[in-house]
Motif scaffolding. Sequence first.
Motif, PDB file in Angstrom:
ATOM      1  N   ARG A  38       1.001  -1.105   0.163  1.00 21.52           N
ATOM      2  CA  ARG A  38      -0.142  -0.071  -0.027  1.00 21.52           C
ATOM      3  C   ARG A  38       0.866   1.212   0.005  1.00 21.52           C
ATOM      4  O   ARG A  38       0.679   2.240  -0.803  1.00 21.52           O
ATOM      5  CB  ARG A  38      -0.857   0.041   1.124  1.00 21.52           C
ATOM      6  CG  ARG A  38      -1.952   1.135   1.153  1.00 21.52           C
ATOM      7  CD  ARG A  38      -2.718   1.223   2.486  1.00 21.52           C
ATOM      8  NE  ARG A  38      -1.915   1.767   3.529  1.00 21.52           N
ATOM      9  CZ  ARG A  38      -1.899   3.005   3.948  1.00 21.52           C
ATOM     10  NH1 ARG A  38      -2.522   3.862   3.375  1.00 21.52           N
ATOM     11  NH2 ARG A  38      -0.853   3.363   5.181  1.00 21.52           N
ATOM     12  N   ARG A  39       1.844   1.411   0.839  1.00 20.34           N
ATOM     13  CA  ARG A  39       2.837   2.493   0.995  1.00 20.34           C
ATOM     14  C   ARG A  39       3.721   2.447  -0.359  1.00 20.34           C
ATOM     15  O   ARG A  39       3.854   3.608  -0.852  1.00 20.34           O
ATOM     16  CB  ARG A  39       3.578   2.309   2.068  1.00 20.34           C
ATOM     17  CG  ARG A  39       2.891   2.411   3.536  1.00 20.34           C
ATOM     18  CD  ARG A  39       3.813   2.157   4.622  1.00 20.34           C
ATOM     19  NE  ARG A  39       5.083   2.916   4.701  1.00 20.34           N
ATOM     20  CZ  ARG A  39       6.100   2.590   5.277  1.00 20.34           C
ATOM     21  NH1 ARG A  39       6.367   1.387   5.863  1.00 20.34           N
ATOM     22  NH2 ARG A  39       7.354   3.459   5.333  1.00 20.34           N
ATOM     23  N   THR A  90      -3.172  -0.673  -6.663  1.00 18.47           N
ATOM     24  CA  THR A  90      -2.095   0.280  -6.752  1.00 18.47           C
ATOM     25  C   THR A  90      -1.407   0.448  -8.274  1.00 18.47           C
ATOM     26  O   THR A  90      -0.739   1.345  -8.526  1.00 18.47           O
ATOM     27  CB  THR A  90      -1.041  -0.202  -5.999  1.00 18.47           C
ATOM     28  OG1 THR A  90      -0.575  -1.610  -6.286  1.00 18.47           O
ATOM     29  CG2 THR A  90      -1.400   0.091  -4.578  1.00 18.47           C
ATOM     30  N   ARG A 128       2.883   6.450  -6.755  1.00 17.73           N
ATOM     31  CA  ARG A 128       1.988   7.721  -7.155  1.00 17.73           C
ATOM     32  C   ARG A 128       2.455   9.177  -7.189  1.00 17.73           C
ATOM     33  O   ARG A 128       2.237   9.931  -8.060  1.00 17.73           O
ATOM     34  CB  ARG A 128       0.605   7.586  -6.676  1.00 17.73           C
ATOM     35  CG  ARG A 128      -0.209   6.595  -6.848  1.00 17.73           C
ATOM     36  CD  ARG A 128      -1.493   6.265  -6.266  1.00 17.73           C
ATOM     37  NE  ARG A 128      -2.264   5.173  -6.641  1.00 17.73           N
ATOM     38  CZ  ARG A 128      -3.411   4.893  -5.844  1.00 17.73           C
ATOM     39  NH1 ARG A 128      -4.154   5.771  -5.151  1.00 17.73           N
ATOM     40  NH2 ARG A 128      -4.163   4.073  -6.338  1.00 17.73           N
ATOM     41  N   SER A 129       3.181   9.264  -6.037  1.00 19.90           N
ATOM     42  CA  SER A 129       3.891  10.777  -5.822  1.00 19.90           C
ATOM     43  C   SER A 129       5.217  10.780  -6.505  1.00 19.90           C
ATOM     44  O   SER A 129       5.594  11.894  -6.607  1.00 19.90           O
ATOM     45  CB  SER A 129       3.898  10.818  -4.352  1.00 19.90           C
ATOM     46  OG  SER A 129       5.092   9.862  -3.918  1.00 19.90           O
ATOM     47  N   ASP A 142      -8.848   4.323  -4.106  1.00 20.51           N
ATOM     48  CA  ASP A 142      -8.263   4.868  -2.541  1.00 20.51           C
ATOM     49  C   ASP A 142      -7.334   3.883  -2.078  1.00 20.51           C
ATOM     50  O   ASP A 142      -7.507   2.505  -2.356  1.00 20.51           O
ATOM     51  CB  ASP A 142      -9.417   5.036  -1.730  1.00 20.51           C
ATOM     52  CG  ASP A 142     -10.181   6.268  -1.998  1.00 20.51           C
ATOM     53  OD1 ASP A 142      -9.669   7.243  -2.445  1.00 20.51           O
ATOM     54  OD2 ASP A 142     -11.482   6.466  -1.609  1.00 20.51           O
ATOM     55  N   LEU A 198       1.457   4.316  -2.995  1.00 18.29           N
ATOM     56  CA  LEU A 198       1.341   5.639  -2.577  1.00 18.29           C
ATOM     57  C   LEU A 198       2.708   6.569  -2.936  1.00 18.29           C
ATOM     58  O   LEU A 198       2.635   7.386  -3.649  1.00 18.29           O
ATOM     59  CB  LEU A 198       1.024   6.017  -1.128  1.00 18.29           C
ATOM     60  CG  LEU A 198      -0.318   5.623  -0.453  1.00 18.29           C
ATOM     61  CD1 LEU A 198      -0.168   5.783   1.034  1.00 18.29           C
ATOM     62  CD2 LEU A 198      -1.375   6.482  -1.031  1.00 18.29           C
TER      63      LEU A 198
END
Length: 201
Positions: free
Chosen positions: A89-90, A164, A96-97, A171, A93
């Motif tokens: 999950r991390r 992901t 994506r960033s 979300d 994220l």
Amino acid sequence: MKGRPRSEAVERAIVEGVVKLLEDGVPLAELSIERIARTAGVGKATIYRRWSGKEELFADIVGAAELPTPDLPGTSMRDDLVALLEQLRRRGLMTRSSVLLHNVYAQMKSSPKIWAAYHRTVIEPRRRLQVEILRRGQRNGELRADVDIDLLNDLFVGPMLLRTVMRPDADLPEGLAELIVDTLLEGLRPVSSPSVSSSSP
């Protein structure tokens, strides 16, 4: 000097050289060992002493950019699975960033050799760890003995990868790892045989 230990400073310069080229918008396909060596200020032989080719080098760089394998609690199969999915999950994220990581992942998939090297050095070790956790859960009685472990691994990891990788707008809230693991385990734990009621026909 012959036999000299590998220099962390040299390796760091090489990695930073590749990252700089990628940040400058140079496609993976156009990154030659010669160009990387020139950017890093080292000779081509220096790179070849550390990596067999650019495929292995790229796989190492992307692997290093990912989050390290988490320390597993070791308290139960459930807790270890949650820790691994939380890392995914991390990672989602983070990807994506990071425009750089996002672009590199996209390019890797169109380069079979680079993708194969990444799969071998990053994906396969992670998968082996996940499978071992599930097998341990079967041995410890935390998981039904009649389920296919390879399929089960896909069932646990699949929802997080879907969100992901396949659905970049989905979300990724905190608690998602626990929700996925607990939802699946609800139907996968061993079930004790129900006692036969005396009123049964």
